[in-house]
Motif scaffolding. Structure first.
Motif, PDB file in Angstrom:
ATOM      1  N   ALA A   3      -4.249 -27.888 -93.118  1.00  7.61           N
ATOM      2  CA  ALA A   3      -3.315 -27.009 -93.738  1.00  7.61           C
ATOM      3  C   ALA A   3      -3.860 -25.616 -93.340  1.00  7.61           C
ATOM      4  N   ALA A   4      -5.272 -25.535 -93.432  1.00  8.67           N
ATOM      5  CA  ALA A   4      -5.584 -24.044 -93.613  1.00  8.67           C
ATOM      6  C   ALA A   4      -5.599 -23.511 -92.108  1.00  8.67           C
ATOM      7  N   LEU A   5      -5.500 -24.601 -91.030  1.00  4.44           N
ATOM      8  CA  LEU A   5      -5.302 -24.100 -89.600  1.00  4.44           C
ATOM      9  C   LEU A   5      -3.836 -23.909 -89.290  1.00  4.44           C
ATOM     10  N   ASN A   6      -2.774 -24.439 -90.338  1.00  3.44           N
ATOM     11  CA  ASN A   6      -1.521 -24.244 -89.967  1.00  3.44           C
ATOM     12  C   ASN A   6      -1.184 -22.948 -90.556  1.00  3.44           C
ATOM     13  N   LEU A   7      -1.748 -22.891 -91.655  1.00  2.00           N
ATOM     14  CA  LEU A   7      -1.692 -21.283 -92.591  1.00  2.00           C
ATOM     15  C   LEU A   7      -2.019 -20.258 -91.744  1.00  2.00           C
ATOM     16  N   TYR A   8      -3.479 -20.317 -90.859  1.00  2.00           N
ATOM     17  CA  TYR A   8      -3.747 -19.395 -90.186  1.00  2.00           C
ATOM     18  C   TYR A   8      -2.905 -19.065 -89.042  1.00  2.00           C
ATOM     19  N   ASP A   9      -2.217 -19.894 -88.422  1.00  2.00           N
ATOM     20  CA  ASP A   9      -1.245 -19.840 -87.258  1.00  2.00           C
ATOM     21  C   ASP A   9       0.138 -19.259 -87.843  1.00  2.00           C
ATOM     22  N   GLN A  10       0.307 -19.586 -89.246  1.00  2.00           N
ATOM     23  CA  GLN A  10       1.835 -19.366 -89.667  1.00  2.00           C
ATOM     24  C   GLN A  10       1.837 -18.218 -90.312  1.00  2.00           C
ATOM     25  N   ASP A  11       0.895 -17.791 -91.021  1.00  2.00           N
ATOM     26  CA  ASP A  11       0.895 -16.568 -92.182  1.00  2.00           C
ATOM     27  C   ASP A  11      -0.439 -16.227 -92.095  1.00  2.00           C
ATOM     28  N   PHE A  12      -0.897 -15.207 -91.368  1.00  2.00           N
ATOM     29  CA  PHE A  12      -2.263 -15.000 -91.373  1.00  2.00           C
ATOM     30  C   PHE A  12      -2.745 -14.061 -92.416  1.00  2.00           C
ATOM     31  N   PHE A  13      -1.854 -13.373 -93.161  1.00  2.00           N
ATOM     32  CA  PHE A  13      -2.153 -12.744 -94.282  1.00  2.00           C
ATOM     33  C   PHE A  13      -2.355 -13.614 -95.317  1.00  2.00           C
ATOM     34  N   LYS A  30     -14.160 -26.054 -98.348  1.00  2.00           N
ATOM     35  CA  LYS A  30     -12.722 -25.961 -97.831  1.00  2.00           C
ATOM     36  C   LYS A  30     -12.246 -24.723 -96.919  1.00  2.00           C
ATOM     37  N   LEU A  31     -13.254 -23.926 -96.763  1.00  2.00           N
ATOM     38  CA  LEU A  31     -13.321 -22.745 -95.862  1.00  2.00           C
ATOM     39  C   LEU A  31     -12.835 -23.160 -94.451  1.00  2.00           C
ATOM     40  N   ASP A  32     -11.878 -22.220 -93.771  1.00  2.00           N
ATOM     41  CA  ASP A  32     -11.638 -22.514 -92.407  1.00  2.00           C
ATOM     42  C   ASP A  32     -12.503 -21.907 -91.454  1.00  2.00           C
ATOM     43  N   LEU A  33     -13.781 -22.403 -91.529  1.00  2.00           N
ATOM     44  CA  LEU A  33     -15.116 -21.784 -90.682  1.00  2.00           C
ATOM     45  C   LEU A  33     -14.699 -21.239 -89.398  1.00  2.00           C
ATOM     46  N   THR A  34     -14.046 -22.065 -88.488  1.00  2.00           N
ATOM     47  CA  THR A  34     -13.853 -21.733 -87.110  1.00  2.00           C
ATOM     48  C   THR A  34     -13.184 -20.511 -86.924  1.00  2.00           C
ATOM     49  N   ASN A  35     -12.014 -20.585 -87.575  1.00  2.00           N
ATOM     50  CA  ASN A  35     -11.247 -19.053 -87.596  1.00  2.00           C
ATOM     51  C   ASN A  35     -12.016 -18.025 -88.508  1.00  2.00           C
TER      52      ASN A  35
END
Length: 146
Positions: A3-13, A30-35
């Motif tokens: 879900a975090a990866l999807n949010l990163y791609d869909q709504d950066f803010f 729960k952090l999206d460490l990669t991004n």
């Protein structure tokens, strides 16, 4: 994590706000460490890019000042002064950028010659291959080439 990866791609803010909230809550698993790592590195690189670009604009105007003296004016003077001031502020706010000055200065000079050539109509070969001014001279608010 999906879900975090999807949010990163869909709504950066929204992603940034979620990551900040997770950090504040110390909910590190729960952090999206990669991004998150990529974005932190990118933020640092933006400062280097800004410094290189400001140096290129400054050097281009110094070249125009020297090679087209009949066109010197307040606009060029103001651009030179503004770039010097903004570079000083950028380095004051990010002192470690000083370590990159020689590399960025050389790269900025190459760009400045290309841009000065286009703006002035003077062939690139007419400009020195390397800056005839030191970094210190270039950044000195009292220095203007003859």
């Amino acid at each position: 994590m999906g879900a975090a990866l999807n949010l990163y791609d869909q709504d950066f803010f929204a992603w940034t706000q979620e990551q900040a909230k997770l950090i504040k809550e110390k909910n590190f698993d729960k952090l999206d460490l990669t991004n998150l790592i990529e974005e932190v590195e990118s933020m640092g690189n933006q400062n280097k890019t800004e410094l290189r670009n400001r140096l290129a604009v400054l050097l281009m105007h110094l070249l125009k000042w020297k090679y087209q003296p009949e066109l010197k004016g307040n606009s060029w003077y103001l651009t030179i002064a503004n770039q010097r001031s903004d570079i000083a502020d950028l380095i004051e706010d990010n002192p470690s950028l000083k370590d990159f000055l020689p590399e960025l200065f050389a790269r900025a000079y190459t760009r400045s010659v290309t841009k000065a050539s286009i703006e002035t109509g003077i062939k690139k070969a007419a400009f020195p291959q390397e800056s005839e001014w030191s970094i210190e001279q270039t950044l000195d608010e009292e220095f203007f080439p003859n």
